[in-house]
Design a protein around this motif. Structure first.
Motif, short mmCIF file in Angstrom:
data_model
loop_
_atom_site.label_atom_id
_atom_site.label_comp_id
_atom_site.label_asym_id
_atom_site.label_seq_id
_atom_site.Cartn_x
_atom_site.Cartn_y
_atom_site.Cartn_z
N GLU A 304 0.85 -1.20 0.00
CA GLU A 304 0.00 0.00 0.00
C GLU A 304 0.88 1.24 0.00
OE1 GLU A 304 -4.30 0.17 1.95
OE2 GLU A 304 -2.76 -0.57 3.27
N ILE A 306 2.24 4.91 -1.54
CA ILE A 306 1.88 6.07 -2.34
C ILE A 306 3.06 6.28 -3.27
CG2 ILE A 306 1.17 8.48 -2.24
CD1 ILE A 306 1.38 7.29 1.01
N ARG A 342 -8.27 7.63 3.32
CA ARG A 342 -7.67 6.33 3.63
C ARG A 342 -8.33 5.57 4.76
NH1 ARG A 342 -1.62 8.43 3.74
NH2 ARG A 342 -1.66 9.37 1.67
N ASP A 411 -7.89 6.14 15.58
CA ASP A 411 -6.60 6.56 16.12
C ASP A 411 -6.74 7.77 17.02
OD1 ASP A 411 -4.96 4.67 15.02
OD2 ASP A 411 -4.69 5.75 13.13
N GLU B 89 -2.07 6.27 12.03
CA GLU B 89 -1.37 5.23 11.29
C GLU B 89 -1.71 5.17 9.82
OE1 GLU B 89 -1.76 1.54 13.29
OE2 GLU B 89 -0.80 2.28 15.11
N THR B 90 -2.81 5.80 9.42
CA THR B 90 -3.12 5.77 7.99
C THR B 90 -2.22 6.70 7.20
OG1 THR B 90 -4.92 7.24 8.58
CG2 THR B 90 -5.52 4.99 8.02
N LEU B 91 -1.44 7.51 7.91
CA LEU B 91 -0.50 8.39 7.21
C LEU B 91 0.85 7.70 7.06
CD1 LEU B 91 -1.16 11.77 9.03
CD2 LEU B 91 -2.09 11.02 6.86
N ARG B 131 2.30 3.61 4.48
CA ARG B 131 1.43 3.91 5.62
C ARG B 131 1.92 3.18 6.86
NH1 ARG B 131 -4.20 3.51 2.35
NH2 ARG B 131 -3.47 4.88 0.69
#
Lengths: 557, 256
Positions: A304, A306, A342, A411, B89-91, B131
């Motif tokens: 995953e 970018i 996301r 989060d 954490e998605t970053l 990520r």
């Protein structure tokens, strides 16, 4: 409250045992889940103050109850038992289904307890049924809030037996809708890999929303105002057998009027058996797949990535440069933009809401005239600009919907950084977040809408579109500046739900009133044009004010 | 000027007094090892020092500034790496650091350049655009460490900074800490790993039940006691000599 739910579970013990579920484990899991829902964690653990409230849930119940009270008056006026009860069941099913999809999808597909439960000796079936039972407990309360007013009226008109039958059929209706929704998810899981599931789940929710809405509309076609007053024509169409509320309406007719024939019997038979067949299917066919796939959903893929964009700036960075002023705003803009694309849980919560807000207008176009070709219907629409205004304001509520969800995140504990960083005016963060939502969600909708409006009504509604969007933005800003705010992704996802569906409906109601005022003002020439200037100035002023919001207006959980 | 000056600090949660009259002074360029049993008040002290808990009594100064009066100035001067902290954490690490940098109002180019270099030093260069959902605990801890020092703070607070790191990273972090000290930074370091504290700290401060019960270099602490290692000193001072008996009971209960 929890004890009440647990008592209900014990009443249903024989059924659970019949399903082959380990009852003690099931009760333990459901009880702990209900307890946790009532206790919202705070990310700063050193403020150990626990709050056990589910105010929103009781508010939702109250609103459902009031709605049902208002609606139950129709039973007195209707001359067709089939029609009115089909409509009641359709309404109940629709509301439960929408609540289920918007508020509980994240709960059905929750993978948080995997680490705790999967290593323990619990079989798949118990785990899946426990999950569904957990949600059923909430929906049961909602269903009762909806059903009690109808029951009272039914008892008054048709006696105790009819009222009890109504309650039983309502319960079957609840079981049907919950397990049916689960079957939709489970079938989807059966045929996709974990990875694909992650990507298509939102599309699927939208399809599901469509399906339930379509079903609701089918009942609406059977039961319009004329048939309610003058009785339904007795010819049974083939598709009646595909629409559960119609079976249930017919069953009520059988019970109240004691009219038996083969078709009526078939309807009653379907009402009584299909819910159990659905339970059987979930329990015996699909339970194995579920946990395995849910477990898989969390394992993110290494790939995953970018694409490396070291040399040229990405789209988001460019946009943030255009639409923001200060450094904190810019950072937050990119932050909110990226996480909203996301975070699966976020999409899971927000997309179904978006879907039905955007689908509503399409269905409304259909309500104008039930017969006539599509072109004719468009012709018909053209005559009523009021419908155009309705569409504008419905789409505008999307902003309010997303804004109400943006503070929630899985989060949320990572929000400690807001307290650590030297943030003088958290307004800059709030305003960065609002700008990201506006550019990412509201702007594309507005552009799309401007095309649709131009095609149907011509360009003369475009100024109304602009005015409408400005009104909603100003409304949002006024509310935010006046009330307490939460920073983006800083609070726990609310699970004791029921909140979002009803909240969205409230937004639709409020914007509906504003839209109506807009419609009245439109009748006077130039008013919109003049007010637009005022709105623009107000918007610029409010944006500046919003940026200056201080810590006293920010609530940290 | 003292980097940290705490006098008569008290903090209560409801009726429970977590910190009872804490007094402490730290010079610039010192590495302080702040140790104590679980629940002794270590994290609370640190959170008061960095301005996350504003309601306390007593006087607390960091770099000569009163914590209550100048929260923003102090937040710019300090770095903090909390224990077991969550990240978005998605970053990706780069995106997270970019966001954090913008909160500190740093220049975008400067953040990018610094973050890239720091990630490279921690062997996370290849993962800088992945990520963080896929990251191991150690990788996340490295990102947290970078996020704590990105804005070049004067005083750095570390809460269990080595947890989850592999042996190579531990050596690297230890070396970084001593280099930071040479660069004149003050480090306030809290840990349960006694041999690390013993080796890298200039001074060791031991807190128990909300009061500081020992404060000095390792040698000073050792000279007061007969025993050898910091672990044993810790055990004696915080009064837990029953570990053998407790462990035996533990096994007995399990076997029931």
């Amino acid at each position: 409250m929890i004890n009440f739910y647990i008592k209900i579970l014990f009443l249903l013990r024989p059924i659970f045992l019949r399903l082959g579920v380990n009852f003690e484990q099931l009760v333990a899991i459901v009880e702990v889940k209900l307890k946790m829902d009532n206790r919202r964690a705070r990310f700063n653990q050193w403020n150990k103050k626990q709050s056990e409230s589910n105010g929103t849930f009781f508010l939702t119940l109250g609103l459902y109850f009031l709605m049902a009270c208002a609606f139950s008056a129709f039973i007195y006026f209707s001359s067709s038992i089939i029609a009115i009860y089909s409509l009641i069941f359709a309404m109940m099913m629709f509301m439960l289904a929408m609540t289920l999809i918007t508020d509980f999808s994240a709960v059905i597909l929750d993978s948080n307890d995997n680490a705790v439960l999967l290593p323990r000796p619990i079989d798949d079936r118990t785990l899946l049924i426990a999950r569904i039972t957990h949600i059923l407990m909430y929906l049961l309360s909602m269903m009762l809030a909806l059903a009690i007013p109808f029951m009272v009226v039914t008892m008054h008109l048709y006696g105790v037996l009819a009222a009890i039958s109504f309650l039983i059929i309502s319960l079957l209706c609840l079981i049907l809708i919950v397990f049916l929704t689960n079957i939709f998810y489970l079938v989807l899981m059966q045929f996709t890999s974990e990875e694909r599931l992650r990507n298509i789940i939102n599309t699927f929710q939208i399809i599901l929303t469509f399906t339930f809405m379509g079903g609701y509309r089918l009942v609406g076609r059977l039961v319009n105002f004329d048939t309610l007053m003058n009785g339904v024509d007795t010819k049974v169409q083939w598709w009646y057998f595909l629409v559960p509320p119609i079976w249930m309406g017919n069953s009520m007719n059988v019970i109240i009027k004691h009219e038996f024939d083969a078709t009526k019997f078939l309807f009653l038979f379907l009402t009584l058996t299909v819910p159990f067949m659905v339970v059987f299917l979930v329990n015996n066919v699909f339970s194995g797949v579920f946990n395995q796939k849910i477990a898989g959903m969390d394992i993110a893929k290494r790939q995953e990535k970018i694409p490396n964009k070291t040399s040229k700036k990405g789209l988001v960075e460019t946009l943030s440069g255009i639409f923001t002023g200060t450094s904190m705003e810019r950072g937050t803009f990119e932050f909110v933009w990226k996480i909203t694309s996301r975070d699966r849980k976020f999409k899971l919560r927000i997309y179904p809401s978006l879907a039905y807000l955007l689908i509503y207008p399409v269905f409304m176009i259909g309500t104008g005239r039930s017969n006539g070709s599509f072109v004719q219907q468009i012709e018909h629409l053209r005559e009523s600009t009021g419908m155009g205004i309705v569409v504008i304001y419905l789409c505008g509520t999307v902003l309010l919907t997303i804004r109400s969800q943006i503070s929630q995140s899985e989060d949320f504990k990572a929000a400690w950084l807001y307290e650590l960083a030297p943030i003088g005016k958290p307004g800059e963060i709030l305003s960065g977040s609002l700008r990201a939502i506006m550019v990412k969600f509201l702007l594309p909708i507005t552009i799309l809408l401007s095309l649709v409006l131009s095609i149907i009504w011509g360009v003369n509604l475009l100024d109304d579109l602009l005015f409408g969007m400005l009104t909603i933005i100003n409304l949002d800003l006024l509310l935010s500046i006046g009330m307490s705010n939460e920073l983006p992704f800083s609070t726990e996802i609310k699970k004791n739900g029921g909140g979002s569906f009803i909240r969205n409906m409230t937004y639709v109601f409020i914007t509906g009133i504003i839209g109506f005022i807009h419609y009245l003002m439109m009748q006077v020439p130039y008013v919109i044009g003049v007010l637009m200037v005022i709105q623009l100035v107000l918007a610029l002023f409010l944006f500046k004010k919003y940026r200056e919001v201080g810590w006293e207006k920010v609530r940290m959980e | 000027m003292k980097a940290i000056k705490i006098s008569n600090l008290q903090k209560a949660y409801g009726s429970a007094l977590v910190l009872k009259d804490v007094n402490l002074e730290v010079d610039s360029g010192e590495i302080i090892g702040y140790i104590g049993p679980n629940g002794a008040g270590k994290s609370t002290t640190i959170k008061i020092l960095i301005g996350m808990i504003p309601d306390y009594t007593g006087n607390v100064e960091v770099m000569g500034l009163d914590v209550k009066a100048n929260p923003l100035e102090i937040k710019r001067l300090i770095g903090y790496v909390p224990e077991n902290a969550s990240l978005y954490e998605t970053l990706s690490p780069m995106e997270y650091l970019r966001f954090l940098g913008s909160l500190y109002q740093l220049e975008t180019d400067q953040i990018e350049e610094k973050a890239t270099e720091l990630l490279r030093l921690f062997a996370l260069y290849d993962q800088r655009d992945d990520r963080m959902t896929t990251f191991s605990k150690g990788m996340k801890q490295k990102v947290l460490l970078i996020s704590g020092i990105l804005h070049n703070p004067e005083v750095i607070f570390l809460d269990e900074p080595l947890s989850g790191l592999d042996a190579n990273a531990v050596i690297l972090v230890k070396e970084i800490l001593s280099q930071l000290k040479h660069a004149g930074k003050t480090i306030f370091y809290s840990s349960h790993i006694m041999d690390v504290v013993e080796k890298i700290s200039d001074r060791i401060v031991l807190i128990n039940k909300g009061t500081i019960i020992a404060n000095g270099t390792f040698d000073e602490l050792k000279s007061q006691r007969e025993t050898g290692s910091l672990e044993q000193i810790f055990n004696q001072l915080t009064g837990n000599n029953e570990h053998v008996q407790l462990a035996e009971e533990f096994i007995q209960v399990m076997n029931r």
